[in-house]
Structure formats: C-alpha cells, structure tokens
Design a protein around this motif. Structure first.
Motif, mmCIF file in Angstrom:
data_model
loop_
_atom_site.group_PDB
_atom_site.id
_atom_site.type_symbol
_atom_site.label_atom_id
_atom_site.label_comp_id
_atom_site.label_asym_id
_atom_site.label_seq_id
_atom_site.Cartn_x
_atom_site.Cartn_y
_atom_site.Cartn_z
ATOM 1 N N GLU A 8 0.837 -1.192 0.000
ATOM 2 C CA GLU A 8 0.000 0.000 0.000
ATOM 3 C C GLU A 8 0.880 1.253 0.000
ATOM 4 N N GLY A 9 0.561 2.197 -0.873
ATOM 5 C CA GLY A 9 1.292 3.466 -0.924
ATOM 6 C C GLY A 9 2.332 3.553 -2.017
ATOM 7 N N ALA A 10 3.061 2.450 -2.266
ATOM 8 C CA ALA A 10 4.130 2.548 -3.270
ATOM 9 C C ALA A 10 4.532 1.158 -3.766
ATOM 10 N N THR A 11 5.018 1.136 -5.007
ATOM 11 C CA THR A 11 5.567 -0.066 -5.614
ATOM 12 C C THR A 11 7.017 0.203 -5.963
ATOM 13 N N LEU A 12 7.888 -0.750 -5.647
ATOM 14 C CA LEU A 12 9.310 -0.638 -5.958
ATOM 15 C C LEU A 12 9.661 -1.604 -7.082
ATOM 16 N N ALA A 13 10.430 -1.115 -8.041
ATOM 17 C CA ALA A 13 10.813 -1.934 -9.194
ATOM 18 C C ALA A 13 12.237 -1.590 -9.605
ATOM 19 N N GLN A 14 12.798 -2.431 -10.428
ATOM 20 C CA GLN A 14 14.092 -2.161 -11.051
ATOM 21 C C GLN A 14 13.927 -2.351 -12.549
ATOM 22 N N ALA A 15 14.741 -1.613 -13.302
ATOM 23 C CA ALA A 15 14.653 -1.733 -14.758
ATOM 24 C C ALA A 15 16.044 -1.660 -15.375
ATOM 25 N N LYS A 16 16.214 -2.435 -16.434
ATOM 26 C CA LYS A 16 17.384 -2.342 -17.306
ATOM 27 C C LYS A 16 16.922 -1.574 -18.534
ATOM 28 N N VAL A 17 17.640 -0.509 -18.864
ATOM 29 C CA VAL A 17 17.240 0.367 -19.962
ATOM 30 C C VAL A 17 18.417 0.527 -20.914
ATOM 31 N N THR A 18 18.153 0.464 -22.215
ATOM 32 C CA THR A 18 19.182 0.769 -23.215
ATOM 33 C C THR A 18 18.700 1.951 -24.037
ATOM 34 N N LYS A 19 19.664 2.789 -24.448
ATOM 35 C CA LYS A 19 19.339 4.023 -25.163
ATOM 36 C C LYS A 19 20.311 4.246 -26.314
ATOM 37 N N THR A 20 19.871 5.065 -27.271
ATOM 38 C CA THR A 20 20.719 5.578 -28.340
ATOM 39 C C THR A 20 20.650 7.100 -28.302
ATOM 40 N N PHE A 21 21.819 7.738 -28.272
ATOM 41 C CA PHE A 21 21.932 9.196 -28.176
ATOM 42 C C PHE A 21 22.287 9.810 -29.523
ATOM 43 N N THR A 22 21.695 10.973 -29.812
ATOM 44 C CA THR A 22 22.064 11.778 -30.973
ATOM 45 C C THR A 22 22.263 13.216 -30.507
ATOM 46 N N GLY A 23 22.958 13.980 -31.310
ATOM 47 C CA GLY A 23 23.276 15.361 -30.952
ATOM 48 C C GLY A 23 24.735 15.464 -30.575
ATOM 49 N N ASP A 24 25.030 16.254 -29.554
ATOM 50 C CA ASP A 24 26.418 16.426 -29.112
ATOM 51 C C ASP A 24 26.974 15.177 -28.434
ATOM 52 N N LEU A 25 26.088 14.347 -27.866
ATOM 53 C CA LEU A 25 26.458 13.011 -27.399
ATOM 54 C C LEU A 25 25.983 12.046 -28.473
ATOM 55 N N THR A 26 26.886 11.247 -28.999
ATOM 56 C CA THR A 26 26.527 10.263 -30.011
ATOM 57 C C THR A 26 26.993 8.910 -29.519
ATOM 58 N N GLY A 27 26.041 7.999 -29.320
ATOM 59 C CA GLY A 27 26.428 6.681 -28.849
ATOM 60 C C GLY A 27 25.271 5.948 -28.225
ATOM 61 N N THR A 28 25.608 4.975 -27.386
ATOM 62 C CA THR A 28 24.615 4.133 -26.736
ATOM 63 C C THR A 28 24.902 4.081 -25.245
ATOM 64 N N SER A 29 23.924 3.552 -24.506
ATOM 65 C CA SER A 29 24.144 3.398 -23.073
ATOM 66 C C SER A 29 23.383 2.202 -22.533
ATOM 67 N N ALA A 30 23.858 1.740 -21.384
ATOM 68 C CA ALA A 30 23.182 0.709 -20.599
ATOM 69 C C ALA A 30 22.943 1.298 -19.219
ATOM 70 N N THR A 31 21.697 1.183 -18.755
ATOM 71 C CA THR A 31 21.280 1.834 -17.517
ATOM 72 C C THR A 31 20.595 0.823 -16.613
ATOM 73 N N ARG A 32 20.822 0.970 -15.316
ATOM 74 C CA ARG A 32 20.063 0.220 -14.315
ATOM 75 C C ARG A 32 19.466 1.244 -13.367
ATOM 76 N N ILE A 33 18.126 1.217 -13.210
ATOM 77 C CA ILE A 33 17.459 2.165 -12.333
ATOM 78 C C ILE A 33 16.580 1.442 -11.315
ATOM 79 N N LEU A 34 16.404 2.088 -10.153
ATOM 80 C CA LEU A 34 15.453 1.673 -9.139
ATOM 81 C C LEU A 34 14.319 2.680 -9.162
#
Length: 132
Positions: free
Chosen positions: A23-49
């Motif tokens: 009750e009140g909140a749910t906690l999760a974790q996620a693995k996220v991948t991204k592709t960047f354009t602009g002044d940052l060009t590349g990819t990333s791997a992210t882990r978030i709570l």
C-alpha cells in the motif's frame, strides 16, 4: 573550459521487474538501453530503481548509466548518476551527474551535470554542462 552538450535520446529497451508491492508505493528495477544523438553520439546501458505511487503522476527513480560513444567528437565512456522525481503538483525534475573519474579514452577526465526533459509526446532531450 565549460562546454555544453544538447540533443535527444531514444529508449531502445526497457526491462522492468517489480520487487516490492505494498500500500502506498511499488518498488521496481529496470534495465534500460538508449541511443543518443546530438552532441552526445552513442549508446548506453542503464540500471534504475523506481518507486511509483498510487498517484499516477508521482514517482521517483535513481540509477547509473554507462554511456559509450563520443562527446563533442571525443570518444570514450563515462558513468552518469541519475536522480529524478515526478510530483503531481510540482512537475518533474530529472538530473544527471557524471561520476568523477569514471571516464575512459578521450573522456577520461570528464566532469559535469545535466538534465533530461520529457516532452508531452514522450520524447527525451538532454543538456549536459561539462569540462574535460
């Protein structure tokens, strides 16, 4: 000398798993991948709570993201520390900080902070103020 990077990123993958729901909140974790354009060009791997609440527009997350690519044409990698909140009344605040001494290659000495903005259509833009 302080430099500024701007651009967009696309979320390529999002693998989320809930690890605590009460009750009140749910906690999760996620693995996220991204592709960047602009002044940052590349990819990333992210882990978030992630913490979501019973109010759909209120949440928070923290995480770490390893960027691999170029910044202003300089190749290398570095790690970003994320901190974000979304409040139904106050809006969103999404901040980055480069973890000191996490850089490699020509980005070995990079330091900086930045922000992420999510537009009404769900598109993501970034700004990064940095020194090398």
């Amino acid at each position: 000398m302080t430099e500024y990077a701007k651009g967009t990123f696309a979320i390529d993958g999002w693998d989320q798993e809930t690890f605590d729901e009460a009750e009140g909140a749910t906690l999760a974790q996620a693995k996220v991948t991204k592709t960047f354009t602009g002044d940052l060009t590349g990819t990333s791997a992210t882990r978030i709570l992630i913490c979501t609440t019973r109010v759909e527009t209120s949440a928070a997350y923290v995480g770490f993201e390893r960027f691999s690519g170029t910044v202003g044409g300089r190749p290398g990698t570095f790690v970003l520390h994320h901190s974000a909140t979304a409040d139904a009344d106050a809006g969103q605040a999404l901040h980055w900080a480069i973890v000191p001494d996490s850089g490699t290659g020509e980005l070995r000495t990079i330091r900086g902070t930045g922000q992420i903005t999510v537009d009404a259509d769900g598109g993501h833009t970034y700004t990064l103020e940095y020194t090398i």
